[in-house]
Scaffold this motif. Structure first.
Motif, PDB file in Angstrom:
ATOM      1  N   SER A   1       0.828  -1.199   0.000  1.00 48.54           N
ATOM      2  CA  SER A   1       0.000   0.000   0.000  1.00 48.54           C
ATOM      3  C   SER A   1       0.861   1.247   0.000  1.00 48.54           C
ATOM      4  O   SER A   1       1.976   1.254   0.512  1.00 48.54           O
ATOM      5  CB  SER A   1      -0.911   0.000   1.238  1.00 48.54           C
ATOM      6  OG  SER A   1      -1.594   1.225   1.344  1.00 48.54           O
ATOM      7  N   SER A   2       0.342   2.308  -0.608  1.00 44.88           N
ATOM      8  CA  SER A   2       1.035   3.588  -0.567  1.00 44.88           C
ATOM      9  C   SER A   2       0.254   4.600   0.267  1.00 44.88           C
ATOM     10  O   SER A   2       0.496   5.786   0.188  1.00 44.88           O
ATOM     11  CB  SER A   2       1.243   4.131  -1.986  1.00 44.88           C
ATOM     12  OG  SER A   2      -0.002   4.288  -2.648  1.00 44.88           O
ATOM     13  N   ASP A   3      -0.707   4.112   1.036  1.00 47.66           N
ATOM     14  CA  ASP A   3      -1.503   4.973   1.907  1.00 47.66           C
ATOM     15  C   ASP A   3      -1.358   4.466   3.339  1.00 47.66           C
ATOM     16  O   ASP A   3      -1.530   3.275   3.611  1.00 47.66           O
ATOM     17  CB  ASP A   3      -2.978   4.970   1.486  1.00 47.66           C
ATOM     18  CG  ASP A   3      -3.154   5.412   0.039  1.00 47.66           C
ATOM     19  OD1 ASP A   3      -2.618   6.471  -0.309  1.00 47.66           O
ATOM     20  OD2 ASP A   3      -3.814   4.694  -0.723  1.00 47.66           O
ATOM     21  N   TRP A   4      -1.066   5.402   4.234  1.00 48.94           N
ATOM     22  CA  TRP A   4      -0.700   5.017   5.592  1.00 48.94           C
ATOM     23  C   TRP A   4      -1.494   5.835   6.601  1.00 48.94           C
ATOM     24  O   TRP A   4      -2.005   6.905   6.292  1.00 48.94           O
ATOM     25  CB  TRP A   4       0.801   5.255   5.815  1.00 48.94           C
ATOM     26  CG  TRP A   4       1.657   4.761   4.707  1.00 48.94           C
ATOM     27  CD1 TRP A   4       2.138   5.475   3.640  1.00 48.94           C
ATOM     28  CD2 TRP A   4       2.107   3.421   4.515  1.00 48.94           C
ATOM     29  NE1 TRP A   4       2.858   4.675   2.810  1.00 48.94           N
ATOM     30  CE2 TRP A   4       2.860   3.402   3.318  1.00 48.94           C
ATOM     31  CE3 TRP A   4       1.955   2.241   5.243  1.00 48.94           C
ATOM     32  CZ2 TRP A   4       3.462   2.246   2.836  1.00 48.94           C
ATOM     33  CZ3 TRP A   4       2.559   1.092   4.755  1.00 48.94           C
ATOM     34  CH2 TRP A   4       3.294   1.105   3.571  1.00 48.94           C
TER      35      TRP A   4
ATOM     36  N   LYS B   1      -7.511  11.663  -3.102  1.00 49.36           N
ATOM     37  CA  LYS B   1      -6.713  11.173  -4.222  1.00 49.36           C
ATOM     38  C   LYS B   1      -7.403  11.453  -5.555  1.00 49.36           C
ATOM     39  O   LYS B   1      -6.745  11.805  -6.537  1.00 49.36           O
ATOM     40  CB  LYS B   1      -6.421   9.686  -4.045  1.00 49.36           C
ATOM     41  CG  LYS B   1      -5.465   9.408  -2.890  1.00 49.36           C
ATOM     42  CD  LYS B   1      -4.846   8.042  -2.970  1.00 49.36           C
ATOM     43  CE  LYS B   1      -5.864   6.952  -2.875  1.00 49.36           C
ATOM     44  NZ  LYS B   1      -5.235   5.616  -2.849  1.00 49.36           N
TER      45      LYS B   1
ATOM     46  N   GLN C   1       8.968   6.646   8.159  1.00 50.52           N
ATOM     47  CA  GLN C   1       8.241   6.309   6.937  1.00 50.52           C
ATOM     48  C   GLN C   1       8.579   7.349   5.876  1.00 50.52           C
ATOM     49  O   GLN C   1       8.369   8.547   6.105  1.00 50.52           O
ATOM     50  CB  GLN C   1       6.726   6.291   7.192  1.00 50.52           C
ATOM     51  CG  GLN C   1       5.907   5.929   5.973  1.00 50.52           C
ATOM     52  CD  GLN C   1       6.154   4.492   5.529  1.00 50.52           C
ATOM     53  OE1 GLN C   1       6.130   3.565   6.333  1.00 50.52           O
ATOM     54  NE2 GLN C   1       6.415   4.302   4.249  1.00 50.52           N
TER      55      GLN C   1
ATOM     56  N   LEU D   1       7.857   9.084   2.389  1.00 52.50           N
ATOM     57  CA  LEU D   1       6.728   9.319   1.497  1.00 52.50           C
ATOM     58  C   LEU D   1       7.247   9.712   0.128  1.00 52.50           C
ATOM     59  O   LEU D   1       8.108  10.592   0.002  1.00 52.50           O
ATOM     60  CB  LEU D   1       5.857  10.432   2.080  1.00 52.50           C
ATOM     61  CG  LEU D   1       4.348  10.391   1.795  1.00 52.50           C
ATOM     62  CD1 LEU D   1       3.741   9.108   2.360  1.00 52.50           C
ATOM     63  CD2 LEU D   1       3.662  11.610   2.384  1.00 52.50           C
ATOM     64  N   GLU D   2       6.722   9.047  -0.899  1.00 56.18           N
ATOM     65  CA  GLU D   2       7.077   9.318  -2.286  1.00 56.18           C
ATOM     66  C   GLU D   2       5.912  10.023  -2.976  1.00 56.18           C
ATOM     67  O   GLU D   2       4.770   9.940  -2.512  1.00 56.18           O
ATOM     68  CB  GLU D   2       7.393   8.006  -3.021  1.00 56.18           C
ATOM     69  CG  GLU D   2       8.470   7.157  -2.379  1.00 56.18           C
ATOM     70  CD  GLU D   2       9.875   7.638  -2.688  1.00 56.18           C
ATOM     71  OE1 GLU D   2      10.020   8.602  -3.475  1.00 56.18           O
ATOM     72  OE2 GLU D   2      10.836   7.043  -2.146  1.00 56.18           O
TER      73      GLU D   2
ATOM     74  N   GLU E   1       1.901   9.216  -2.842  1.00 59.88           N
ATOM     75  CA  GLU E   1       1.540   8.527  -1.611  1.00 59.88           C
ATOM     76  C   GLU E   1       0.898   9.493  -0.618  1.00 59.88           C
ATOM     77  O   GLU E   1       1.145  10.696  -0.661  1.00 59.88           O
ATOM     78  CB  GLU E   1       2.772   7.869  -0.987  1.00 59.88           C
ATOM     79  CG  GLU E   1       3.376   6.790  -1.868  1.00 59.88           C
ATOM     80  CD  GLU E   1       4.544   6.072  -1.212  1.00 59.88           C
ATOM     81  OE1 GLU E   1       4.774   4.909  -1.585  1.00 59.88           O
ATOM     82  OE2 GLU E   1       5.214   6.667  -0.362  1.00 59.88           O
ATOM     83  N   THR E   2       0.094   8.931   0.271  1.00 56.80           N
ATOM     84  CA  THR E   2      -0.565   9.729   1.302  1.00 56.80           C
ATOM     85  C   THR E   2      -0.278   9.129   2.671  1.00 56.80           C
ATOM     86  O   THR E   2      -0.050   7.922   2.812  1.00 56.80           O
ATOM     87  CB  THR E   2      -2.093   9.780   1.096  1.00 56.80           C
ATOM     88  OG1 THR E   2      -2.644   8.462   1.258  1.00 56.80           O
ATOM     89  CG2 THR E   2      -2.457  10.313  -0.275  1.00 56.80           C
TER      90      THR E   2
END
Length: 203
Positions: free
Chosen positions: A3-6, A61, A150, A152-153, A156-157
């Motif tokens: 996942s790219s959401d945290w 998003k 963490q 973030l790229e 990503e959120t």
């Protein structure tokens, strides 16, 4: 697929944010006024901050996907402060903060919480979030300890619960640019933390 959401908890844990998609398809283009109206509806019907973030992340998003104009809405970081902020929407007594934030490369924020739920979506650059948790002892009631990092790229959120504690560092050679959305702030519970002196100061 990772996942790219945290989501960051008050314990300093960075967990996968499992989104709740809307039942109906969002209109496109999904404009700012629609985002604000949908936010009002979510906040009125959902009181749990974690559930709010699960519902809000997908519409943020979609808004970012449909809003290439945002790329022209940030200010270059102030060379003295190291950062800049542009408010995208503001009115008297409006409870939400909607803004574009830019940090110059290498800039590191103070350690803080927001005393509000929040979502940060990275549009440009790389941003390292160092996450902390309260770890009081009898002598130091405001002691904190580092938990993890963490990175973030772009695309990503990361969401924050009100008592989540973090600091950020703009990595690489270009400014970081992000879309930031925060709920109503409880200013009596907003602090900056000194992990050496074990102090928390309201700001």
């Amino acid at each position: 697929m990772e996942s790219s959401d945290w989501i960051v908890t008050e314990a300093g844990c960075c967990e996968v944010l499992d989104e709740i998609e809307r039942g109906e398809k969002l209109p496109t283009p999904y404009r700012l006024y629609r985002l604000l109206a949908d936010l009002d509806d979510i906040l009125e019907t959902q009181t749990d901050d974690r559930q709010r973030l699960r519902r809000i992340c997908p519409i943020v998003k979609q808004f970012l996907t449909d809003s290439p104009w945002l790329e022209a809405q940030y200010l270059p970081p102030d060379p003295q402060k190291g950062w800049s902020v542009v408010m995208l929407y503001d009115e008297p007594d409006y409870p939400l903060t909607v803004q574009m934030v830019a940090w110059q490369p290498g800039q590191v924020s103070r350690i803080h919480n927001h005393a509000a739920w929040g979502i940060v979506a990275l549009l440009q650059g790389r941003e390292k979030n160092t996450l902390w948790q309260r770890s009081p002892d009898p002598e130091h009631p405001d002691r904190i300890e580092r938990v993890c990092e963490q990175i973030l790229e772009p695309g990503e959120t990361i969401g924050f619960l009100p008592e989540a504690i973090h600091c950020i560092e703009a990595m690489g050679d270009e400014p970081t640019v992000s879309f930031n959305l925060y709920g109503k702030t409880n200013y009596s519970g907003r602090f900056e933390f000194d992990p050496i002196a074990h102090r928390a100061t309201k700001f």
